[in-house]
Scaffold this motif. Structure first.
Motif, PDB file in Angstrom:
ATOM      1  N   VAL A   1       0.851  -1.185   0.000  1.00 33.64           N
ATOM      2  CA  VAL A   1       0.000   0.000   0.000  1.00 33.64           C
ATOM      3  C   VAL A   1       0.890   1.239   0.000  1.00 33.64           C
ATOM      4  O   VAL A   1       1.694   1.435   0.919  1.00 33.64           O
ATOM      5  CB  VAL A   1      -0.951   0.051   1.211  1.00 33.64           C
ATOM      6  N   ALA A   2       0.762   2.038  -1.034  1.00 34.16           N
ATOM      7  CA  ALA A   2       1.553   3.260  -1.174  1.00 34.16           C
ATOM      8  C   ALA A   2       0.648   4.457  -0.908  1.00 34.16           C
ATOM      9  O   ALA A   2      -0.372   4.621  -1.572  1.00 34.16           O
ATOM     10  CB  ALA A   2       2.140   3.343  -2.582  1.00 34.16           C
ATOM     11  N   ILE A   3       1.032   5.277   0.059  1.00 29.66           N
ATOM     12  CA  ILE A   3       0.202   6.399   0.526  1.00 29.66           C
ATOM     13  C   ILE A   3       0.913   7.712   0.180  1.00 29.66           C
ATOM     14  O   ILE A   3       2.127   7.831   0.353  1.00 29.66           O
ATOM     15  CB  ILE A   3      -0.022   6.311   2.056  1.00 29.66           C
ATOM     16  N   GLY A   4       0.154   8.700  -0.276  1.00 34.51           N
ATOM     17  CA  GLY A   4       0.742   9.938  -0.780  1.00 34.51           C
ATOM     18  C   GLY A   4       1.230  10.929   0.244  1.00 34.51           C
ATOM     19  O   GLY A   4       1.701  12.008  -0.097  1.00 34.51           O
TER      20      GLY A   4
ATOM     21  N   VAL B   1      -2.761   3.901  -3.012  1.00 31.47           N
ATOM     22  CA  VAL B   1      -3.132   2.761  -3.836  1.00 31.47           C
ATOM     23  C   VAL B   1      -2.751   1.489  -3.116  1.00 31.47           C
ATOM     24  O   VAL B   1      -1.660   1.370  -2.577  1.00 31.47           O
ATOM     25  CB  VAL B   1      -2.425   2.663  -5.209  1.00 31.47           C
ATOM     26  N   ILE B   2      -3.657   0.537  -3.182  1.00 35.78           N
ATOM     27  CA  ILE B   2      -3.318  -0.839  -2.816  1.00 35.78           C
ATOM     28  C   ILE B   2      -2.821  -1.498  -4.100  1.00 35.78           C
ATOM     29  O   ILE B   2      -3.496  -1.437  -5.135  1.00 35.78           O
ATOM     30  CB  ILE B   2      -4.541  -1.614  -2.299  1.00 35.78           C
ATOM     31  N   ILE B   3      -1.641  -2.112  -4.020  1.00 39.08           N
ATOM     32  CA  ILE B   3      -1.155  -2.887  -5.161  1.00 39.08           C
ATOM     33  C   ILE B   3      -1.461  -4.347  -4.839  1.00 39.08           C
ATOM     34  O   ILE B   3      -0.819  -4.971  -3.997  1.00 39.08           O
ATOM     35  CB  ILE B   3       0.349  -2.656  -5.379  1.00 39.08           C
TER      36      ILE B   3
ATOM     37  N   ILE C   1      -3.012  -5.384  -9.850  1.00 41.03           N
ATOM     38  CA  ILE C   1      -4.233  -4.569  -9.895  1.00 41.03           C
ATOM     39  C   ILE C   1      -4.107  -3.446  -8.863  1.00 41.03           C
ATOM     40  O   ILE C   1      -3.863  -3.711  -7.684  1.00 41.03           O
ATOM     41  CB  ILE C   1      -5.479  -5.426  -9.583  1.00 41.03           C
ATOM     42  N   LEU C   2      -4.251  -2.229  -9.313  1.00 39.17           N
ATOM     43  CA  LEU C   2      -4.213  -1.085  -8.409  1.00 39.17           C
ATOM     44  C   LEU C   2      -5.629  -0.750  -7.948  1.00 39.17           C
ATOM     45  O   LEU C   2      -6.562  -0.751  -8.748  1.00 39.17           O
ATOM     46  CB  LEU C   2      -3.644   0.149  -9.109  1.00 39.17           C
ATOM     47  N   GLU C   3      -5.745  -0.400  -6.663  1.00 38.03           N
ATOM     48  CA  GLU C   3      -7.037   0.057  -6.132  1.00 38.03           C
ATOM     49  C   GLU C   3      -6.800   1.363  -5.386  1.00 38.03           C
ATOM     50  O   GLU C   3      -5.991   1.417  -4.450  1.00 38.03           O
ATOM     51  CB  GLU C   3      -7.609  -0.998  -5.162  1.00 38.03           C
ATOM     52  N   ALA C   4      -7.473   2.418  -5.807  1.00 44.85           N
ATOM     53  CA  ALA C   4      -7.338   3.702  -5.105  1.00 44.85           C
ATOM     54  C   ALA C   4      -8.182   3.694  -3.843  1.00 44.85           C
ATOM     55  O   ALA C   4      -9.307   3.196  -3.845  1.00 44.85           O
ATOM     56  CB  ALA C   4      -7.775   4.848  -6.010  1.00 44.85           C
ATOM     57  N   ILE C   5      -7.627   4.229  -2.748  1.00 47.01           N
ATOM     58  CA  ILE C   5      -8.384   4.363  -1.497  1.00 47.01           C
ATOM     59  C   ILE C   5      -8.107   5.748  -0.903  1.00 47.01           C
ATOM     60  O   ILE C   5      -7.139   6.411  -1.283  1.00 47.01           O
ATOM     61  CB  ILE C   5      -8.033   3.263  -0.458  1.00 47.01           C
ATOM     62  N   GLY C   6      -8.957   6.156   0.011  1.00 52.71           N
ATOM     63  CA  GLY C   6      -8.761   7.423   0.705  1.00 52.71           C
ATOM     64  C   GLY C   6      -9.502   8.572   0.057  1.00 52.71           C
ATOM     65  O   GLY C   6     -10.007   8.449  -1.059  1.00 52.71           O
TER      66      GLY C   6
END
Lengths: 282, 282
Positions: free
Chosen positions: A13-16, A207-209, A214-219
């Protein structure tokens, strides 16, 4: 680890950056929910941070609130500490390994090639969650951006790249993306080599990788994708350092929570498509 | 004036702000060179500016250096002055009408529907050059952006639009584009209506809008184009105000000096293609 499409069993999970740590915890709650059952131990690594004594208690509080059975606060300031056997053991016991923000170059400089990093990669392969915010997100791919003023970018050489932590190899990740107007940084990288998807994470967005890339945007924020694969032309190879880079045809997407993207197919996934694919792969 | 493709005889030049006014004058020199032969009178309109007494002498000096036979310094502070017959006469005698930077809303509020604006449109039809920098560029299209923090943009309603000066109607223009990271502002506009080309002007960069809707980038900086015409999907119509906008598929280009774009065909023109088309239309 570096495969054409992300293939670990666990989730990245990569957070901005600037994710909510004290109110709704929207992103951290989702990160925590990805931990495989039966191991709610969290390790927080503050290596990137210049103020670990300030950020570690924030994450301690947040993850405790979310139900962590234990939160290990790991400062790991130098390469000796990155080789410490007790620290390696704590990583091996953790279901979630979380990287704070700070300076991604400190992160790679201290952790690169270390026993702690090897243990984290192993945990990811085994199904643990590896998450990071800001610098902790930017450092995740095989190659990372560590410097480059957004206003000066898109001039040959303005963006500085080096090896990242290599948890995933199909993308390049930038953080604080909308807030600091970093579009040109990913455009410069895309012009230099159009193969890798540019992922620009806004603040309080992530994004959850998922396995299979498959990328999933969250937040609450945005995830911007800059896809250069169909780049038609650029002058970059002909320029002297510092000259302005021309770019013909990159594709731009803006994902919000619930929207996704298939990295290999380069396909945008609206919410019902994303749900179907995630259900299929479960 | 508002035609599907820009069709005046004269040239429009939109400059992204902070163009060199005292050294090489790269952009201003090019603007000046577009003036039809036999009329090197320049009118500089400082309506947008909060500091007209500071900027007018700068342009007076620059255009005098470039060979202007006369430079009229026009402050035009209110609607009475925008109706002044003597001012209208000065416009009618000018081969180049130049708008300074400042606040584009002051520009439209003072000039909208005025005899001075009518005279400027008439001069453009007759072959004069109309150029503007920053606010003076943003105000050129039929619809303009006058407000919207870049960091908050791409949230429904974050960007404020209103009628512009309507010299051209196929585009929306934003200035200080790379320096202030304004990509999301044009993305929000593109999501709301994908028909119009987004033109993001960097500082010390400009586009000449040639007759037949051919754009030519000039200056040391970048001109970013965001083309939403092939937008595949967006959630914007379903959102409440302030909610984050998703965008699937916009096309992104970065033009540097000598590169161009055909607005109607939505075609990027590398330098030799641009030269051929400009020669053909001459």
């Amino acid at each position: 680890m570096a495969s054409p499409v992300f293939s670990a069993s666990g989730h990245l999970v990569a957070i901005g950056g600037a994710e909510d740590r004290s109110s709704d915890l929207e992103i951290l709650k989702k990160v925590f929910s990805l931990i495989p059952e039966g191991n709610q131990v969290v390790a927080v690594i503050a290596t990137a941070s210049g103020i670990p004594d300030q950020v570690l208690p924030e994450y301690q509080a947040a993850f405790s609130r979310l139900g962590a059975s234990q939160v290990h606060e790991l400062k790991i300031r130098d390469r000796q500490e990155a080789a410490d056997a007790d620290t390696v053991r704590l990583i091996e016991q953790s279901g979630l390994i979380f990287f704070t923000g700070g300076d991604q170059l400190r992160l790679t400089n201290v952790l690169g090639g270390s026993p702690v990093l090897t243990a984290i990669r192993q945990r990811l392969q085994e199904g643990a969650v590896v998450a990071g915010t800001s610098a902790g997100a930017a450092a995740m791919p095989g190659t990372m951006i560590y410097n480059g003023a957004a206003a000066d970018a898109l001039r040959k050489g303005a963006v500085n790249l080096t090896f990242g932590l290599n948890f995933v190899d199909d993308l390049i990740i930038d953080s604080h993306f909308l807030e600091r107007g970093r579009f040109t940084r990913l455009m410069e990288v895309g012009a230099s080599n159009p193969e890798h998807l540019g992922v620009g994470l806004g603040e309080d967005a992530a994004v959850i990788i998922h396995p299979h890339g498959i990328l999933e945007a969250i937040g609450p924020g945005h995830v911007i994708l800059i896809d250069s694969r169909d780049l038609a032309s650029s002058n970059i190879a002909d320029l002297a350092m510092g000259e302005p880079v021309a770019v013909e045809h990159m594709i731009l997407h803006a994902l919000v929570s619930g929207h996704g993207f298939d990295i290999e197919a380069r396909r945008y996934l609206v919410p019902h498509e994303l749900s179907a694919i995630l259900a299929e792969n479960r």
